[in-house]
Design an enzyme around this catalytic site. Sequence first.
Site, PDB file in Angstrom:
ATOM      1  N   TYR A 192       0.832  -1.209   0.000  1.00 50.28           N
ATOM      2  CA  TYR A 192       0.000   0.000   0.000  1.00 50.28           C
ATOM      3  C   TYR A 192       0.864   1.255   0.000  1.00 50.28           C
ATOM      4  CZ  TYR A 192      -3.376   3.530   1.406  1.00 50.28           C
ATOM      5  OH  TYR A 192      -4.147   4.664   1.462  1.00 50.28           O
ATOM      6  N   LYS A 196       1.417   3.823  -3.170  1.00 52.85           N
ATOM      7  CA  LYS A 196       0.965   5.207  -3.023  1.00 52.85           C
ATOM      8  C   LYS A 196       2.111   6.188  -3.258  1.00 52.85           C
ATOM      9  CE  LYS A 196      -3.463   5.129  -2.189  1.00 52.85           C
ATOM     10  NZ  LYS A 196      -4.418   5.825  -3.093  1.00 52.85           N
TER      11      LYS A 196
END
Length: 299
Positions: A192, A196
Amino acid sequence: MGSLPADFFVSSTAFTKTTHIHKYNAIDPTSVSLLQNGKVVIVTGANRGLGRKSFATAFARANAKAIILVARSISSLDDVEKDISRINPDVQVLKAEADITDLAAVEEVYRKVKDTFGTVDILVNNAGAFVSNGSLADAEVKDWWKDWEVNVKGTFLMTQGFLKLVGREKSATIINLATSGSIGIYPNISSYTVSKLAAIHLQRFVSAENPNVTAMALDPCLADTDMLLDDFKTMNLIDFDLIGGAALWLSTDQAKFMSGRLFNVTWDVEELIERKEEILKENLLVFGFQGRLGSDQFQ
């Protein structure tokens, strides 16, 4: 996380003296300075979480001309359409079913937008995935890569389609949902945070290659969505209205100096504007590499 103070993620990322977790006057969606009259807005992942509770509602309150709601299931957007209608019945709503990792589906979204409205003004790349939760050694490859498929490929495809429709002259805005956590190391959530980080860097390329487009990364800090891990639920959580209001501010001329940069919703926008000259001169609020490089240092 139990040993950390509740305001850790607010105080540790502070860039302005004043920080917020609730809506305040400068980012109030009904403020004249934030009105989005005539604007056509696309929100991905619009059926739940921030897409529904922050962005769709904020742009409706700010009197956008139209909001295109994008999600994997078109029926899941029915309640969001009702939300918008209750807030502002004058806003046109276009619901689009699409897997944003599928090029053909994304192209169909933009075909509908072009046929219906002719153009578009704002893209909120809100759709995201947080599937993989575990160490690199133990992570399921398909789960780890799924986060990249959505957070990077999906963001890229939606961005590319937006740029093609907007062209090289029309002023427009892209907001990528991101996290300041990408600059840190938080064990077990590598897919994640690193994906990102890629999305944050992507908008720097958009800004550099498209002078007519203001592209920024928006960090919503911690909000009570279904992606929030239990370990973070004891921390200070951010109001949905604050996040939506921040997106409105980023869509105005006031925020053009933030193009290519990351904005955290807890920062006070008026104090941020006061630091505009410093931000531009010192190239602040961008991720970089620490360490002096270049042969000149050895001369």
